[in-house]
Design a protein around this motif. Structure first.
Motif, PDB file in Angstrom:
ATOM      1  N   GLU A 424       0.827  -1.208   0.000  1.00 45.40           N
ATOM      2  CA  GLU A 424       0.000   0.000   0.000  1.00 45.40           C
ATOM      3  C   GLU A 424       0.861   1.259   0.000  1.00 45.40           C
ATOM      4  O   GLU A 424       0.528   2.257  -0.652  1.00 45.40           O
ATOM      5  N   SER A 425       1.969   1.226   0.722  1.00 42.82           N
ATOM      6  CA  SER A 425       2.866   2.379   0.762  1.00 42.82           C
ATOM      7  C   SER A 425       3.473   2.647  -0.604  1.00 42.82           C
ATOM      8  O   SER A 425       3.569   3.796  -1.051  1.00 42.82           O
ATOM      9  N   SER A 426       3.874   1.588  -1.301  1.00 44.64           N
ATOM     10  CA  SER A 426       4.485   1.736  -2.622  1.00 44.64           C
ATOM     11  C   SER A 426       3.509   2.333  -3.630  1.00 44.64           C
ATOM     12  O   SER A 426       3.891   3.126  -4.492  1.00 44.64           O
ATOM     13  N   LYS A 427       2.238   1.976  -3.527  1.00 43.17           N
ATOM     14  CA  LYS A 427       1.228   2.456  -4.473  1.00 43.17           C
ATOM     15  C   LYS A 427       1.048   3.970  -4.407  1.00 43.17           C
ATOM     16  O   LYS A 427       0.560   4.581  -5.356  1.00 43.17           O
ATOM     17  N   LEU A 428       1.440   4.583  -3.291  1.00 43.38           N
ATOM     18  CA  LEU A 428       1.300   6.025  -3.155  1.00 43.38           C
ATOM     19  C   LEU A 428       2.206   6.783  -4.122  1.00 43.38           C
ATOM     20  O   LEU A 428       1.882   7.890  -4.547  1.00 43.38           O
ATOM     21  N   ILE A 429       3.344   6.175  -4.472  1.00 41.97           N
ATOM     22  CA  ILE A 429       4.316   6.863  -5.332  1.00 41.97           C
ATOM     23  C   ILE A 429       4.448   6.219  -6.703  1.00 41.97           C
ATOM     24  O   ILE A 429       4.737   6.888  -7.689  1.00 41.97           O
ATOM     25  N   SER A 430       4.208   4.916  -6.778  1.00 39.41           N
ATOM     26  CA  SER A 430       4.380   4.186  -8.044  1.00 39.41           C
ATOM     27  C   SER A 430       3.045   3.558  -8.446  1.00 39.41           C
ATOM     28  O   SER A 430       2.618   2.572  -7.845  1.00 39.41           O
ATOM     29  N   LYS A 431       2.392   4.149  -9.433  1.00 46.82           N
ATOM     30  CA  LYS A 431       1.039   3.724  -9.796  1.00 46.82           C
ATOM     31  C   LYS A 431       1.016   2.366 -10.490  1.00 46.82           C
ATOM     32  O   LYS A 431       0.097   1.580 -10.302  1.00 46.82           O
ATOM     33  N   THR A 432       2.015   2.098 -11.324  1.00 47.39           N
ATOM     34  CA  THR A 432       2.051   0.846 -12.087  1.00 47.39           C
ATOM     35  C   THR A 432       3.235   0.012 -11.628  1.00 47.39           C
ATOM     36  O   THR A 432       4.353   0.526 -11.537  1.00 47.39           O
ATOM     37  N   PRO A 433       3.040  -1.287 -11.330  1.00 42.40           N
ATOM     38  CA  PRO A 433       4.164  -2.142 -10.928  1.00 42.40           C
ATOM     39  C   PRO A 433       5.277  -2.142 -11.967  1.00 42.40           C
ATOM     40  O   PRO A 433       5.017  -2.039 -13.172  1.00 42.40           O
ATOM     41  N   ILE A 434       6.497  -2.273 -11.513  1.00 37.90           N
ATOM     42  CA  ILE A 434       7.663  -2.091 -12.379  1.00 37.90           C
ATOM     43  C   ILE A 434       7.683  -3.052 -13.554  1.00 37.90           C
ATOM     44  O   ILE A 434       7.927  -2.645 -14.703  1.00 37.90           O
ATOM     45  N   TYR A 435       7.420  -4.326 -13.317  1.00 37.71           N
ATOM     46  CA  TYR A 435       7.489  -5.278 -14.426  1.00 37.71           C
ATOM     47  C   TYR A 435       6.380  -5.032 -15.443  1.00 37.71           C
ATOM     48  O   TYR A 435       6.587  -5.168 -16.646  1.00 37.71           O
ATOM     49  N   GLU A 436       5.217  -4.669 -14.954  1.00 33.74           N
ATOM     50  CA  GLU A 436       4.104  -4.380 -15.860  1.00 33.74           C
ATOM     51  C   GLU A 436       4.422  -3.157 -16.718  1.00 33.74           C
ATOM     52  O   GLU A 436       4.169  -3.144 -17.932  1.00 33.74           O
ATOM     53  N   ALA A 437       4.975  -2.115 -16.097  1.00 33.89           N
ATOM     54  CA  ALA A 437       5.320  -0.899 -16.838  1.00 33.89           C
ATOM     55  C   ALA A 437       6.418  -1.166 -17.862  1.00 33.89           C
ATOM     56  O   ALA A 437       6.345  -0.715 -19.014  1.00 33.89           O
ATOM     57  N   LEU A 438       7.449  -1.910 -17.460  1.00 36.14           N
ATOM     58  CA  LEU A 438       8.545  -2.207 -18.382  1.00 36.14           C
ATOM     59  C   LEU A 438       8.089  -3.119 -19.510  1.00 36.14           C
ATOM     60  O   LEU A 438       8.566  -2.996 -20.648  1.00 36.14           O
ATOM     61  N   ALA A 439       7.180  -4.042 -19.224  1.00 31.62           N
ATOM     62  CA  ALA A 439       6.647  -4.906 -20.277  1.00 31.62           C
ATOM     63  C   ALA A 439       5.901  -4.083 -21.325  1.00 31.62           C
ATOM     64  O   ALA A 439       6.018  -4.327 -22.530  1.00 31.62           O
ATOM     65  N   GLU A 440       5.136  -3.101 -20.878  1.00 32.73           N
ATOM     66  CA  GLU A 440       4.397  -2.243 -21.804  1.00 32.73           C
ATOM     67  C   GLU A 440       5.344  -1.402 -22.655  1.00 32.73           C
ATOM     68  O   GLU A 440       5.138  -1.235 -23.859  1.00 32.73           O
ATOM     69  N   ILE A 441       6.407  -0.885 -22.027  1.00 35.01           N
ATOM     70  CA  ILE A 441       7.406  -0.115 -22.782  1.00 35.01           C
ATOM     71  C   ILE A 441       8.066  -0.992 -23.842  1.00 35.01           C
ATOM     72  O   ILE A 441       8.225  -0.593 -24.998  1.00 35.01           O
ATOM     73  N   PHE A 442       8.441  -2.197 -23.444  1.00 30.37           N
ATOM     74  CA  PHE A 442       9.111  -3.118 -24.364  1.00 30.37           C
ATOM     75  C   PHE A 442       8.195  -3.492 -25.531  1.00 30.37           C
ATOM     76  O   PHE A 442       8.604  -3.468 -26.695  1.00 30.37           O
ATOM     77  N   LEU A 443       6.955  -3.811 -25.227  1.00 27.55           N
ATOM     78  CA  LEU A 443       6.016  -4.227 -26.269  1.00 27.55           C
ATOM     79  C   LEU A 443       5.696  -3.072 -27.208  1.00 27.55           C
ATOM     80  O   LEU A 443       5.611  -3.256 -28.431  1.00 27.55           O
ATOM     81  N   GLN A 444       5.540  -1.882 -26.648  1.00 25.56           N
ATOM     82  CA  GLN A 444       5.265  -0.714 -27.487  1.00 25.56           C
ATOM     83  C   GLN A 444       6.444  -0.421 -28.407  1.00 25.56           C
ATOM     84  O   GLN A 444       6.257  -0.075 -29.591  1.00 25.56           O
ATOM     85  N   ASP A 445       7.650  -0.569 -27.897  1.00 25.09           N
ATOM     86  CA  ASP A 445       8.843  -0.342 -28.708  1.00 25.09           C
ATOM     87  C   ASP A 445       8.919  -1.346 -29.855  1.00 25.09           C
ATOM     88  O   ASP A 445       9.243  -0.991 -31.000  1.00 25.09           O
ATOM     89  N   LEU A 446       8.599  -2.614 -29.572  1.00 21.20           N
ATOM     90  CA  LEU A 446       8.602  -3.635 -30.620  1.00 21.20           C
ATOM     91  C   LEU A 446       7.564  -3.342 -31.694  1.00 21.20           C
ATOM     92  O   LEU A 446       7.828  -3.482 -32.897  1.00 21.20           O
ATOM     93  N   ARG A 447       6.370  -2.935 -31.270  1.00 19.96           N
ATOM     94  CA  ARG A 447       5.312  -2.645 -32.235  1.00 19.96           C
ATOM     95  C   ARG A 447       5.652  -1.432 -33.088  1.00 19.96           C
ATOM     96  O   ARG A 447       5.332  -1.390 -34.278  1.00 19.96           O
ATOM     97  N   THR A 448       6.316  -0.448 -32.482  1.00 24.11           N
ATOM     98  CA  THR A 448       6.744   0.721 -33.253  1.00 24.11           C
ATOM     99  C   THR A 448       7.761   0.332 -34.307  1.00 24.11           C
ATOM    100  O   THR A 448       7.681   0.766 -35.471  1.00 24.11           O
ATOM    101  N   LYS A 449       8.720  -0.508 -33.941  1.00 24.85           N
ATOM    102  CA  LYS A 449       9.733  -0.962 -34.898  1.00 24.85           C
ATOM    103  C   LYS A 449       9.093  -1.796 -36.004  1.00 24.85           C
ATOM    104  O   LYS A 449       9.470  -1.707 -37.183  1.00 24.85           O
ATOM    105  N   GLN A 450       8.100  -2.629 -35.648  1.00 26.24           N
ATOM    106  CA  GLN A 450       7.416  -3.434 -36.648  1.00 26.24           C
ATOM    107  C   GLN A 450       6.670  -2.552 -37.626  1.00 26.24           C
ATOM    108  O   GLN A 450       6.691  -2.785 -38.846  1.00 26.24           O
TER     109      GLN A 450
END
Length: 456
Positions: A424-450
């Protein structure tokens, strides 16, 4: 996707389970891939262990193969290895092994978000990526990067077990998700000899859902991969057996401030890593040499400022705190967290479990004088759980893996409480979990390159 196997299993369950040659081929291939995953995790473990000996040779003047070097010269060499190693890993990654960037867990999560026949999946799970991930991780380890082994173990394990689907004609549900989840779970379980935590992590974090069809594959992959490691290492406890406890109701109050602060700091770290990843991805397009060299210099500078303590995963320091009540200075958790931040921001293969546990253990050790009469090891375990929960936002895994790593059953309920508060404390500063956020960045980057390739 071919569903013929699904129909055959549904219509003739006994024949397919016991008498089908194709079924036994699939099982054999799966077992071989799970064994290979365990052996890869073992390789990473041994590489990390030897890197500690190598850094002692450079920084402390200890003998290695009959050779000795003065610590001043060794310090310079260690700094040079950091600068050159980060540049080399980032350059090789971008030129020869695209798709290997990052810890590997976000990449595995991203692969679950595309269909099995989508060409994008081949950009996340392939033999080239498995080989590149292993090679670049070892370069990072000996460059002194502040990284763990679990992320690459997950990614390589997912590659190995998923790719057998190309040979074995698995059911559609296994090809779509089951093999990937099994590989990821096997990788993390074998990395820490934590089979229960590996299984839980695959469900809680990688898959983010409970899928009954896949449970058998996940558990079998975990069991086989861990057994493959046991052949060499034995059934070891990662941090050694511990028995700390909170012995009175008043001592339980320690959990609240420690978990709030550690969880919040973990959330800050998570948010900073996600933001820096976006910045590095943008800046790297125009500064492919200067940026890697700059990150390497930052890592080298931290190594110099901390007397070499910022280098490496931090496993030995955390072990020393938990088992031997080793002393640490206030600069240690700062430089270790900063080293892990630079390493993750660079996008070289490497994980965050070990460094996060080391930072948490040091935070607990340093805060122990504020709570006289409480076992410092208990405070360190609470801080480890809370900080790690704050970083990854996987509270169940955080508790289970620390319990498996220490066998400290008396700490089960305190760690559960610490994980909930830290979450609960972490959610106050970081809205999206780190792995979920990084997965979205990675997937978006791949789709842009495609898209860029298709319009070129």
């Amino acid at each position: 996707m071919d569903t013929r196997i699904d129909r055959e299993i549904e219509e003739h369950p006994w024949r397919e389970a016991l008498f089908s040659g194709q079924t036994w081929v699939r099982r054999s291939l799966f077992l071989m891939a799970a064994i290979a995953t365990g052996l890869v995790a073992l390789l990473f473990n041994l590489a990390d262990r030897f890197s500690v000996t190598f850094r002692a040779f450079l920084l402390k003047g200890e003998s290695l193969w009959g050779l000795e070097i003065d610590s001043q010269t060794g310090t310079g060499i260690a700094m040079g290895l950091s600068i050159i190693g980060i540049w080399l890993a980032m350059t090789l990654r971008d030129r020869f092994f695209p798709g290997t960037q990052g810890t590997g867990i976000p990449q595995v999560m991203a692969s679950l978000n595309v269909e099995a026949d989508d060409p994008l999946r081949q950009s996340m799970l392939s033999w080239r990526i498995a080989i590149g991930k292993a090679l670049l991780l070892i370069i990072g380890i000996y460059a002194g990067a502040t990284i763990g082994r679990e992320g690459p173990s997950v990614h390589v394990g997912a590659c190995l077990i998923y790719l057998i689907g190309c040979w074995g004609h698995f059911p559609s549900w296994a090809v779509q998700r089951g093999l990937i989840l099994a590989g990821g779970a096997a990788g993390i379980a074998a990395a820490f000899n934590a089979p229960i935590a590996g299984t839980v992590f695959a469900i809680e974090e990688i898959g983010r859902s409970f899928e009954k069809k896949n449970v058998g594959l996940i558990m079998l992959g975990v069991a086989v991969a861990c057994t493959a490691c046991w052949v060499y290492l034995g059934d070891y406890v990662f941090y050694g057996k511990l028995n700390p406890s909170l012995t009175s109701p008043s001592q339980w109050l320690v959990i609240i401030p420690v978990a709030i602060v550690a969880g919040f700091l973990g959330g800050c770290f998570s948010r900073a890593v996600v933001a820096s990843t976006l910045w590095v991805n943008r800046t790297l397009r125009s500064h492919r040499v200067l940026l890697p060299l700059g990150l390497g210099c930052g890592l080298a500078g931290l190594g110099l400022a901390s007397g070499g303590m910022s280098y490496g995963s931090g496993y030995d320091q955390a072990l020393g705190i938990l088992q031997h009540d080793a002393e640490v200075t206030f600069i240690y958790p700062l430089t270790k967290a900063a080293g892990n931040f630079i390493s993750l921001a660079s996008g070289i293969p490497g994980g965050l479990f070990d460094p996060s546990f080391a930072v948490g253990a040091a935070m607990g050790k340093l805060s122990a004088p504020l709570f006289p009469g409480v076992d410092p090891r208990a405070i360190s375990m609470i801080a480890m759980t809370a900080y790690f929960t704050g970083v990854v936002r996987s509270p169940i895994t955080s508790v289970v893996i620390l319990l498996e790593m220490t066998t400290a059953r008396d700490m089960a309920m305190p760690l559960f409480m610490a994980a909930v508060i830290a979450y609960e404390s972490s959610k106050l500063i970081s809205k999206t979990p780190i792995y979920e956020a990084l997965a979205e960045i990675f997937l978006q980057d791949l789709r842009t390159k495609q898209t860029d390739k298709s319009t070129a």
